[in-house]
Structure formats: C-alpha cells, structure tokens
Design a protein around this motif. Sequence first.
Motif, PDB file in Angstrom:
ATOM      1  N   ALA A 114       0.830  -1.206   0.000  1.00 57.75           N
ATOM      2  CA  ALA A 114       0.000   0.000   0.000  1.00 57.75           C
ATOM      3  C   ALA A 114       0.864   1.255   0.000  1.00 57.75           C
ATOM      4  O   ALA A 114       0.597   2.225  -0.729  1.00 57.75           O
ATOM      5  N   PHE A 115       1.928   1.262   0.805  1.00 53.31           N
ATOM      6  CA  PHE A 115       2.794   2.436   0.862  1.00 53.31           C
ATOM      7  C   PHE A 115       3.536   2.651  -0.450  1.00 53.31           C
ATOM      8  O   PHE A 115       3.762   3.788  -0.871  1.00 53.31           O
ATOM      9  N   ASP A 116       3.912   1.557  -1.094  1.00 57.28           N
ATOM     10  CA  ASP A 116       4.642   1.664  -2.367  1.00 57.28           C
ATOM     11  C   ASP A 116       3.766   2.211  -3.490  1.00 57.28           C
ATOM     12  O   ASP A 116       4.282   2.645  -4.535  1.00 57.28           O
ATOM     13  N   ALA A 117       2.453   2.194  -3.307  1.00 59.73           N
ATOM     14  CA  ALA A 117       1.549   2.700  -4.350  1.00 59.73           C
ATOM     15  C   ALA A 117       1.670   4.207  -4.516  1.00 59.73           C
ATOM     16  O   ALA A 117       1.295   4.761  -5.548  1.00 59.73           O
ATOM     17  N   ALA A 118       2.185   4.883  -3.492  1.00 61.40           N
ATOM     18  CA  ALA A 118       2.364   6.338  -3.553  1.00 61.40           C
ATOM     19  C   ALA A 118       3.810   6.644  -3.911  1.00 61.40           C
ATOM     20  O   ALA A 118       4.730   6.103  -3.311  1.00 61.40           O
ATOM     21  N   ASP A 119       4.008   7.524  -4.904  1.00 60.03           N
ATOM     22  CA  ASP A 119       5.379   7.906  -5.245  1.00 60.03           C
ATOM     23  C   ASP A 119       5.639   9.337  -4.778  1.00 60.03           C
ATOM     24  O   ASP A 119       4.737  10.053  -4.340  1.00 60.03           O
ATOM     25  N   SER A 120       6.888   9.758  -4.905  1.00 64.39           N
ATOM     26  CA  SER A 120       7.289  11.060  -4.354  1.00 64.39           C
ATOM     27  C   SER A 120       6.734  12.235  -5.147  1.00 64.39           C
ATOM     28  O   SER A 120       6.872  13.385  -4.720  1.00 64.39           O
ATOM     29  N   THR A 121       6.140  11.983  -6.321  1.00 63.44           N
ATOM     30  CA  THR A 121       5.558  13.087  -7.082  1.00 63.44           C
ATOM     31  C   THR A 121       4.208  13.510  -6.527  1.00 63.44           C
ATOM     32  O   THR A 121       3.716  14.589  -6.857  1.00 63.44           O
ATOM     33  N   THR A 122       3.605  12.654  -5.710  1.00 60.39           N
ATOM     34  CA  THR A 122       2.336  12.998  -5.070  1.00 60.39           C
ATOM     35  C   THR A 122       2.617  13.551  -3.683  1.00 60.39           C
ATOM     36  O   THR A 122       3.323  12.923  -2.897  1.00 60.39           O
ATOM     37  N   PRO A 123       2.104  14.746  -3.354  1.00 59.85           N
ATOM     38  CA  PRO A 123       2.356  15.304  -2.020  1.00 59.85           C
ATOM     39  C   PRO A 123       1.974  14.319  -0.925  1.00 59.85           C
ATOM     40  O   PRO A 123       0.986  13.586  -1.029  1.00 59.85           O
ATOM     41  N   HIS A 124       2.782  14.311   0.118  1.00 59.88           N
ATOM     42  CA  HIS A 124       2.647  13.357   1.213  1.00 59.88           C
ATOM     43  C   HIS A 124       1.223  13.308   1.772  1.00 59.88           C
ATOM     44  O   HIS A 124       0.640  12.223   1.930  1.00 59.88           O
ATOM     45  N   ASN A 125       0.654  14.457   2.088  1.00 64.87           N
ATOM     46  CA  ASN A 125      -0.674  14.466   2.705  1.00 64.87           C
ATOM     47  C   ASN A 125      -1.770  14.046   1.733  1.00 64.87           C
ATOM     48  O   ASN A 125      -2.770  13.462   2.144  1.00 64.87           O
ATOM     49  N   ASP A 126      -1.584  14.335   0.447  1.00 63.37           N
ATOM     50  CA  ASP A 126      -2.543  13.869  -0.564  1.00 63.37           C
ATOM     51  C   ASP A 126      -2.420  12.361  -0.754  1.00 63.37           C
ATOM     52  O   ASP A 126      -3.422  11.660  -0.940  1.00 63.37           O
ATOM     53  N   ALA A 127      -1.186  11.852  -0.730  1.00 71.55           N
ATOM     54  CA  ALA A 127      -0.948  10.433  -0.993  1.00 71.55           C
ATOM     55  C   ALA A 127      -1.532   9.542   0.091  1.00 71.55           C
ATOM     56  O   ALA A 127      -1.777   8.354  -0.135  1.00 71.55           O
ATOM     57  N   ARG A 128      -1.760  10.105   1.262  1.00 72.71           N
ATOM     58  CA  ARG A 128      -2.288   9.295   2.363  1.00 72.71           C
ATOM     59  C   ARG A 128      -3.643   8.686   1.991  1.00 72.71           C
ATOM     60  O   ARG A 128      -3.938   7.537   2.355  1.00 72.71           O
ATOM     61  N   GLU A 129      -4.460   9.424   1.261  1.00 71.97           N
ATOM     62  CA  GLU A 129      -5.756   8.886   0.846  1.00 71.97           C
ATOM     63  C   GLU A 129      -5.592   7.781  -0.189  1.00 71.97           C
ATOM     64  O   GLU A 129      -6.365   6.827  -0.223  1.00 71.97           O
ATOM     65  N   LEU A 130      -4.567   7.903  -1.049  1.00 74.18           N
ATOM     66  CA  LEU A 130      -4.278   6.842  -2.010  1.00 74.18           C
ATOM     67  C   LEU A 130      -3.860   5.574  -1.272  1.00 74.18           C
ATOM     68  O   LEU A 130      -4.323   4.461  -1.596  1.00 74.18           O
ATOM     69  N   VAL A 131      -2.968   5.718  -0.293  1.00 77.33           N
ATOM     70  CA  VAL A 131      -2.535   4.564   0.503  1.00 77.33           C
ATOM     71  C   VAL A 131      -3.744   3.930   1.194  1.00 77.33           C
ATOM     72  O   VAL A 131      -3.884   2.698   1.237  1.00 77.33           O
ATOM     73  N   TRP A 132      -4.612   4.764   1.731  1.00 81.74           N
ATOM     74  CA  TRP A 132      -5.813   4.259   2.395  1.00 81.74           C
ATOM     75  C   TRP A 132      -6.681   3.443   1.432  1.00 81.74           C
ATOM     76  O   TRP A 132      -7.140   2.347   1.767  1.00 81.74           O
ATOM     77  N   ASP A 133      -6.896   3.953   0.238  1.00 78.30           N
ATOM     78  CA  ASP A 133      -7.727   3.242  -0.748  1.00 78.30           C
ATOM     79  C   ASP A 133      -7.110   1.896  -1.119  1.00 78.30           C
ATOM     80  O   ASP A 133      -7.817   0.889  -1.277  1.00 78.30           O
ATOM     81  N   VAL A 134      -5.769   1.878  -1.259  1.00 78.24           N
ATOM     82  CA  VAL A 134      -5.103   0.614  -1.605  1.00 78.24           C
ATOM     83  C   VAL A 134      -5.229  -0.372  -0.445  1.00 78.24           C
ATOM     84  O   VAL A 134      -5.487  -1.574  -0.658  1.00 78.24           O
ATOM     85  N   LEU A 135      -5.073   0.089   0.785  1.00 79.36           N
ATOM     86  CA  LEU A 135      -5.228  -0.782   1.960  1.00 79.36           C
ATOM     87  C   LEU A 135      -6.614  -1.415   1.986  1.00 79.36           C
ATOM     88  O   LEU A 135      -6.768  -2.633   2.181  1.00 79.36           O
TER      89      LEU A 135
END
Length: 729
Positions: free
Chosen positions: A347-368
């Motif tokens: 789930a954490f690997d689904a977010a890359d450094s081009t996505t802002p950290h706080n925005d990426a948290r929702e992406l990580v959540w969706d993948v989880l």
Amino acid sequence: MPPSTSDHTSTSAFDLTGNRARKAAADLIREDEKHFATIESSLTSSIADATARLDATRRSSGRMGQEAMERDFEVHRLTQRLRSLRRFGLDVCLGHMQPADGSGPIYVGRVGLLDDAGEQLVIDWRSPAAEPFFGATHGNPMGLVRRRRYRWTNGRVADYWDEVFADGDGTESAALDDQSAFIASLGTTRSPRMRDVLGTIQADQDAIIRAGSDGALVVDGGPGTGKTVVALHRTAYLLYSDPRLGHNRGGVLFVGPHKPYLNYVSDVLPSLGEEGVLTCTLPDLVAEGDTAGAEETQAVAALKSSVDMVGAVERAVRFYEQPPTKPMTVETEWADLHLSAGDWKEAFDAADSTTPHNDARELVWDVLVSILVDKFVGEAPESEVRASLQANDELRAALDNSWTSVEAADLVADLWSVPAYLRLCAPWLTPAEVALLQRSDPSRWTTADLPILDAARRRLGDPESGRILRRRAAAAAAERRRMDRVVEELLQLDDEDGLYAQLRQDEIRDALVDDSVLPHTEPDRMAGPFAHIVVDEAQELTDAEWQMLVQRCPSGSFTIVGDRAQARRGFTETWMDRLERVGIGRVTDTDTKGVTIQELTINYRTPEEVMAVAEPEIRRVLPDANVPTSIRAGGVPVTYGDPSELASITERWLADNPDGIGCVIGAATFRETDRIRSLTPSLSKGLEFDLVVLVEPAAFGSGIEGAVDRYVAMTRATRTLAVLESVQE
C-alpha cells in the motif's frame, strides 16, 4: 498616462514650442496629422466594438466544461483589450518607419489597430513587422530609409526625432536633430514610477527582447545597461509572440528583488498591454515570507543556502512514511481480515514522491481497503464490506500513526529544534553544524528558511487534503443521488425521440453533477506551474532560492537578468556553472534546452562623471568586473562633503529642481519626502534617481559586500551624486 479625451485633430496633434517650433512645419507633419485623425476614429470604434463584444460574451451562457473555459478566456481577452485601448489615446502610437521600397510609412504602436475597412493603421510593437523600428541602425538599416519616434505629453506630441539611414534619402521630409530620441530621453527627470521607454528601445536591447523562449536566456549587464527594461519588455513580448506561454498555459511569473522595485515598475507591463502578469519577490512565494527576518549569522545562512539542505526535506518527509512491520487483524461483522507487513508495504509503495505526502495518504488508504476487500471470502456485497472498512477507526488510526499528516512549518521547526532529527535528515552536517542550526524559537522564520519551508510545503501538500477529499467524495455522491432522482422523473415522461433514454448512461449522469457545489480549495497562484519565469537581479539568489523557481517552471524556460559584479555575497563562477548546479540548462536524453548568455555593455543611465568614481570601488575587489561604458556626460561633477551637510544639500536641490526625484542612501534617520526617498543600498537596486546622496559609504563595509553596496548606490544617479563622509582624524 491617461487617455486623450479632447479632439486634438481639430487643431493639431502636435504641441511643438520653443526651439522645437521649427518641427511644426506643415511639410514635416502633414502626413502624421492625417494618420492621427484616422487613428483617433479607429480607437473610438474599436472601443465601442470591444465593449459590445464583451457585453455579449458576458451575457452568453457558459454552460460547463470546455465551453465555460472558452467563455472565461474570451472575457479575459476582451477585458484586457479594452483596458489597453482606454489607457492611451493618440499616444498609442510610438512612431513610424519608412521602408526603402517606397511603400507608405508604417506606424508602430503599443497595440495593433485596424480601420473600418480592415486595413492596418498601427502595427503592434511586438509583431515581426515592427522589428526594424527598434533594430535598425546605420550599419544595418533593415530595409528602412527613415525612422521617426514621438515623445508624448498630455496626449500630444511634444517632440519627435527623425533618423535617416541613407544619405540623400528622405531628408527633405525629415526633421534632423543633433540628438536622437533616445539620447534626449536620458536627460529627462525621473519620477517614482519607471518612465515609459518603449519608444526608445535600442537595437541591442531589442534583439534580446525578441529572443526565443526555449531554455534559459541570461542577460548579463552592468548598471544602467537597461537590464530591467529588457526583462519587462521581454515579458510582454513573449506573452504576445509565444502561444505556449499564454495565461491559460501557466503564464509568466516576474520576480523582482524587493517591494520598492515592484512599485517602481508596476505601471510598465500594463502600459505594454499585459495586465495579467503575476509579479512578486521571492518571499512572496511563501506564506511566512511577510514576517521573515534576516538570519542572525552568515554561517547559518550559508548552511541553509545549499541545494542539499533543500533536499533534506525528502528525508524529513520519509520519516513520516514508515509502514508497520507487525501484522494486524481488522475486524468486520462478517469476518476478521489479516493485514501483513507485506500488505502495508504494498500500500505504501503505491504512492510515489511526485504525489504530495498528505494527498498520498488517501491513495494509501484506498489501496489498503482494496487489499482487505480482495481477501474477503463471503456472501456479503463488496460495497458493504468496503463501506465497513472505510469506517473502521482502528485501521484509520494505524494508518495515521504510520503515514502521519504533517504541517510544513512543524516539519521545518523540528529540524531546528531536534538535533537527532536534523542529523537523520542531513547526515553530511558535522556535529558543530547541527548545533549551530538549532535555535530556541524554531518558528521565528528567517529569509534563509523560506526555500526549505517552500520545499516542505510542496512535498507535503495540504494537511487538510484528506478531509477535503472525503467531504468532496461524500458531497459528490449526494449530488449524484439527487441527479439520479431528477433523471428518474424525466424517464417517466413521454420520450418519442429517445433523448431521455440516453440519461441511463453512467457517463451522462456523472456529467450532470455540478462541480461548483462540491467542497474545494482555492488554488495558490504562487505555486505555479508557470510556463516562463523572469528573474531580475538574479545574481543575488542562493542555490536554495533557485529551487523555489526551478520547481515552479518544469519547462525550464527562464529569462535571467543580473550582473555578477553586483552580487553582495560574491559571484566568482560563471553563469553556466551556477545555473547547471541549481538544475537549469542541464542536457539530458529528453531535454536539450540549454543556457544562452547575452551581454549588455553600454551604460545608458549613469553619467561619465559618476562612473569615474564608481568604477574604482568595484575594481578594488573585482578587478575583472564587467563595468559598462557610459555613453554620455552629465556635466555635473561628483561633490563631496560632511554628513552634517545632508539637510542643506537636499533642500538646495529641491529648490533648484522643481521636477525629479532623489534618494538618500545610508542615513536611516533621514525623513523621506514625496520627492526624496531614504533607502539602504540593497533596497536601491533596480531603481534610479536624479539625485543620490551617499552618507558614510565607508560604513557599508570593507569586503565584497561593502564594495558592491557602494558601487550599486553610486550608479543609481542619473544626474547628481554627492558623497558625504566624516573626516577621519
């Protein structure tokens, strides 16, 4: 200058008095008078037409999507056009040029104008056809036999100058002068706003103004060479000539050195037909910039000025992105689901450094949540399982503890107050340097902190983004349900043509959702991205400050204006070396845009008498400084005296000079008037004054910084320089 309102053409558009009366001869100005009458008529009809089209566009229904964008763009374009037309009357015209092929004179103006039949009355100064008006010289007449430039005062021609490029051609209808329009303009008095110089742009300046926008263009020149003139006019030229840089593509950002400078040049771009350019100083790019002070020591400022320190932000953010290493069980009403350490990492690997950290948290959540849904084996509907997991407080808390929402200011404050955290994020620092960077009030921001705060904010994003996204998703779902009810009611009606039946398609239903009612945040205009960035006094930027601009201009399209000899911290390397180090002009497999350097070597502003005093100041510390050559003598010698004479000098100058402005540099207690400023040397950069009084210049310092400050301060003078120094016993 306000637009002309009276009917000058009923008498004359020329107001030539005194020794200029000879230029009022009918055979010299007859053709101009006729053309001005036609221009005045065209201006009236153009304003009426643009007003009607703007009103019609505003009344038209914008609907949604592309149509709404096109309507808004047309409103912006017409509004800007109207402002340009109303800003000037006949003085929209800069002059005319006579081609060698015998065709009629071509009139050049601030904007293009057509007559009622569609014939060109005035060509825009930025058009390719206007280039000879600025670029022609006796050595290269560019197809011209003559050029005429006007000087306007209160909507009438107060003077004009003719230049003939071929002996015997056009002299019979030319008013030849000992002075060119440009040289004559140099002797005029200054005002609190930068004077209008478009009509007197020189060939060397015009060539740089019209250079292409690919890659980075460096304009290197000493005091008085017109760097600021080039920067401002190039901004307007690029917006006109390059559709890739238009406002709907990101536009142009203009960065100046300080607020007095921005106030000084504030009228220039609107007078050139560009009112939508965003202008700022570097501190304006960061919320904390308004209150940031100077760094206490140069050693601390130097440590924070490197690209490496900006890069430390990435390690600082990664500290808050640590997937749990222990498995956990997530309970649902149907089954307990196992979440392994590998699942967390996925789930954490689904977010890359081009996505802002706080925005990426929702992406990580969706993948989880999706990982857990995929593990579910049972008869419950997937939507219900997903909704149950979305509402699971224990799972949300586990994510919050491992992918923590962070404020940029908090992250940077921790660097300056938690030594272990700084050592982790900047391992190249020595223990002594780590200790030096610590401070008791970590949120007392300095200008050296701003690039690091900016990098942190860009990397982190909005800490409220997750909450806003969830609110937006909930509001969108509610709006979709509302529209579904409307659609179902429509489907109950007679539908002979089968139009309503098309509403059963999901894509059409989604398009009916009104985005304007959904929660959203206003975009930060300063965040970019911009299609092109212009930077004046660029020699002062640190490597860290350059990162603020590089990140806002992914195209790498820059105009960089500066003088290495005016760098207060010194500038011993080349522009190429400096820019490559900060990430501008690097040649890669996908980007071949490089750096082009153009030099300006003629000092148009500073009289020879002043440069004779200023040049030795800078050569003492920089023997190879690019000191420009002055082209005029002012006839006023530099004067010297004691600081006690300050009041008498300024009072006498005001009494003897009813026009013009002055500046006292180095006397913090001097009380400003409406015509005499009081500035520090650094805040005088980019400005010019008829009178400059330096008070205790030796106190500016003995090293490179002091020498540069004296050099800069002296070369602000366009007429008179007075140096007041206490006698050392």
